[in-house]
Write an enzyme that holds these catalytic residues in place. Structure first.
Site, short mmCIF file in Angstrom:
data_model
loop_
_atom_site.label_atom_id
_atom_site.label_comp_id
_atom_site.label_asym_id
_atom_site.label_seq_id
_atom_site.Cartn_x
_atom_site.Cartn_y
_atom_site.Cartn_z
N SER A 134 -4.78 -12.59 2.31
CA SER A 134 -3.18 -12.21 3.04
C SER A 134 -2.97 -12.19 4.32
O SER A 134 -4.03 -12.70 4.94
CB SER A 134 -3.52 -10.82 2.75
OG SER A 134 -2.20 -10.05 3.60
N TYR A 147 -7.86 -2.26 3.70
CA TYR A 147 -7.16 -3.62 3.01
C TYR A 147 -7.67 -4.41 3.89
O TYR A 147 -7.99 -5.77 3.69
CB TYR A 147 -5.78 -3.29 2.77
CG TYR A 147 -4.74 -4.30 2.38
CD1 TYR A 147 -5.50 -4.99 1.31
CD2 TYR A 147 -4.27 -5.26 2.90
CE1 TYR A 147 -5.11 -6.25 0.63
CE2 TYR A 147 -3.35 -5.89 2.41
CZ TYR A 147 -3.91 -6.60 1.24
OH TYR A 147 -2.74 -7.76 0.18
N1 LIG Z 1 2.65 -8.14 -2.83
C1 LIG Z 1 2.28 -8.40 -1.12
O1 LIG Z 1 3.31 -7.99 -0.11
C2 LIG Z 1 1.32 -9.63 -0.87
C3 LIG Z 1 0.79 -9.89 0.49
C4 LIG Z 1 -0.02 -10.81 0.33
C5 LIG Z 1 -1.25 -10.11 -0.95
N2 LIG Z 1 -0.92 -9.74 -1.56
C6 LIG Z 1 -1.93 -10.36 -2.86
O2 LIG Z 1 -1.62 -11.21 -3.27
C7 LIG Z 1 -2.41 -10.54 -4.80
C8 LIG Z 1 -1.68 -9.74 -6.18
O3 LIG Z 1 -0.43 -9.12 -5.69
P1 LIG Z 1 0.60 -8.88 -6.62
O4 LIG Z 1 1.58 -8.81 -4.79
O5 LIG Z 1 1.19 -9.49 -7.62
O6 LIG Z 1 0.88 -7.45 -6.86
P2 LIG Z 1 1.11 -7.05 -7.99
O7 LIG Z 1 1.92 -7.08 -8.83
O8 LIG Z 1 0.21 -4.74 -7.79
O9 LIG Z 1 -0.18 -7.39 -9.02
C9 LIG Z 1 -1.81 -7.26 -8.33
C10 LIG Z 1 -2.72 -7.24 -9.96
O10 LIG Z 1 -4.05 -6.93 -9.80
C11 LIG Z 1 -4.44 -5.77 -10.13
N3 LIG Z 1 -5.33 -5.20 -10.69
C12 LIG Z 1 -5.01 -3.99 -9.60
N4 LIG Z 1 -6.60 -3.62 -9.54
C13 LIG Z 1 -7.28 -4.32 -10.52
C14 LIG Z 1 -8.53 -4.42 -11.14
N5 LIG Z 1 -8.85 -2.13 -10.97
N6 LIG Z 1 -8.71 -4.35 -12.54
C15 LIG Z 1 -8.34 -5.42 -12.62
N7 LIG Z 1 -6.74 -5.55 -12.03
C16 LIG Z 1 -6.35 -5.30 -11.18
C17 LIG Z 1 -2.78 -5.61 -10.79
O11 LIG Z 1 -2.93 -4.86 -12.52
P3 LIG Z 1 -2.47 -3.55 -12.76
O12 LIG Z 1 -1.06 -3.56 -13.27
O13 LIG Z 1 -3.57 -3.20 -14.32
O14 LIG Z 1 -2.45 -2.49 -12.09
C18 LIG Z 1 -2.16 -6.92 -10.79
O15 LIG Z 1 -2.28 -7.41 -12.04
C19 LIG Z 1 -3.15 -9.64 -4.02
O16 LIG Z 1 -4.62 -9.85 -4.14
C20 LIG Z 1 -2.55 -8.68 -3.07
O17 LIG Z 1 -3.47 -8.36 -2.34
C21 LIG Z 1 -0.29 -9.21 -2.02
#
Ligand SMILES: NC(=O)c1ccc[n+]([C@@H]2O[C@H](COP(=O)([O-])OP(=O)(O)OC[C@H]3O[C@@H](n4cnc5c(N)ncnc54)[C@H](OP(=O)(O)O)[C@@H]3O)[C@@H](O)[C@H]2O)c1
Length: 283
Positions: A134, A147
């Site tokens: 991130s 985070y």
């Molecule tokens: N969106 C942003 O603004 C952003 C920016 C920078 C970096 N990121 C990074 O991108 C990555 C993906 O995030 P996203 O934006 O796609 O968000 P998201 O739609 O909330 O997806 C997160 C995924 O991680 C899974 N997850 C969370 N905790 C878990 C656990 N304990 N065990 C197994 N699975 C788990 C969630 O499963 P569930 O559906 O079961 O919760 C979901 O499949 C993350 O690492 C985040 O830090 C996101």
């Protein structure tokens, strides 16, 4: 021969978009989810993929299921460590359990998956490990310490690992997005409004929340992140880090900003006086 890819956290957002793209491109795809409904949905939508149903915080289950997957597939070519969430709050108001959950999900699960896959990749003399980091992996914000810590740890781990495993033909890259449209915001663990109004950190929390709300207009699509994942998976010389979006790029400049300026930008005067007042009344 088709390459084997393992993607964590494919129920929504970036992980689901990675699943779609790798699947369309003919890769042999395996994903992790942690809810039975997500397992059923993905099984229907993407017949033929491998679905590993595991909560990444459960170290023993994670180890057992990933070992099983690696054994039955005789290894893996590409890993996308994507699953993660943001735990946000003032340090003194967060429990140690919250800190552990943040680090277990965003950091220790990644370490575990890498250490299990590395012997296979080393024997194959090839492999790609792609970490979804991130912008906050290279910058900080008050109230975001769990985070930010998890992503800074991921960055240090991944860069060290890159130099360690390169001699074996294994590449480690990081994707560093700014804000992305996904379920991330609704999955964030944040202080409740009742907690915020009673908190000595109220001003700082509201300031940090306003800053994050501000950046919503600059959100990238998950596909923009996947473009970089595909680049890291296929480039003949994958880079250490790929930023995504204007704010992802801006975060790479953070280390050049003088700390005196950051003190002015990240600590508000209002907040300082309010904080002192609240601390005095609680003494
Ligand atoms: N969106 C942003 O603004 C952003 C920016 C920078 C970096 N990121 C990074 O991108 C990555 C993906 O995030 P996203 O934006 O796609 O968000 P998201 O739609 O909330 O997806 C997160 C995924 O991680 C899974 N997850 C969370 N905790 C878990 C656990 N304990 N065990 C197994 N699975 C788990 C969630 O499963 P569930 O559906 O079961 O919760 C979901 O499949 C993350 O690492 C985040 O830090 C996101």
């Amino acid at each position: 021969m088709s390459k084997r890819v393992l993607i964590t956290g494919a129920s929504s957002g970036i992980g689901l978009s990675c699943l779609k793209r790798f699947h369309e491109n003919g890769y042999i795809v395996a994903v992790t989810v942690r809810k039975d409904d997500d397992e059923k949905r993905l099984m229907q939508d993407y017949p033929g993929i491998t679905i590993i149903n595991v909560d990444l915080r459960d170290e023993a289950a994670l180890q057992q299921k990933i070992e099983h997957y690696l054994r039955t597939n005789n290894g893996v070519d590409i890993i996308v460590n994507n699953a993660g969430f943001a735990c946000i709050g003032a340090v003194e108001e967060l429990s140690m359990a919250q800190w552990r959950q943040q680090m277990d999900t965003n950091f220790f699960a990644v370490v575990n998956i890498c250490r299990l896959a590395l012997p296979y990749m080393r024997q194959q003399r090839q492999g790609r490990i792609i970490q979804i980091s991130s912008g906050i992996g290279q910058s900080v914000m008050p109230i975001f310490s769990p985070y930010a810590t998890s992503k800074h740890a991921l960055e240090a781990f991944s860069e060290s690992l890159r130099y360690e495993v390169k001699p074996f033909g294994i590449d480690v890259s990081m994707i560093a997005p700014g804000p992305v449209r996904s379920s991330f915001d609704s999955n964030r663990e944040i202080p409740t409004s009742a907690n915020v109004s009673a908190s000595p950190y109220q001003q700082t929390i509201e300031f940090a929340q306003a800053k994050t709300a501000d950046v919503h207009s600059r959100e990238s699509s998950p596909d923009a992140v996947v473009d970089k994942v595909i680049l890291a998976a296929t480039a003949s010389r994958p880079k250490l880090r790929y930023s995504v979006g204007i704010l992802g790029f801006a975060a790479t400049l953070y280390k050049f900003i003088p700390k005196t300026i950051l003190d002015r930008v990240l600590v508000t005067n209002d907040n300082k006086s309010d904080h002192n007042e609240k601390m005095n009344t609680t003494r």
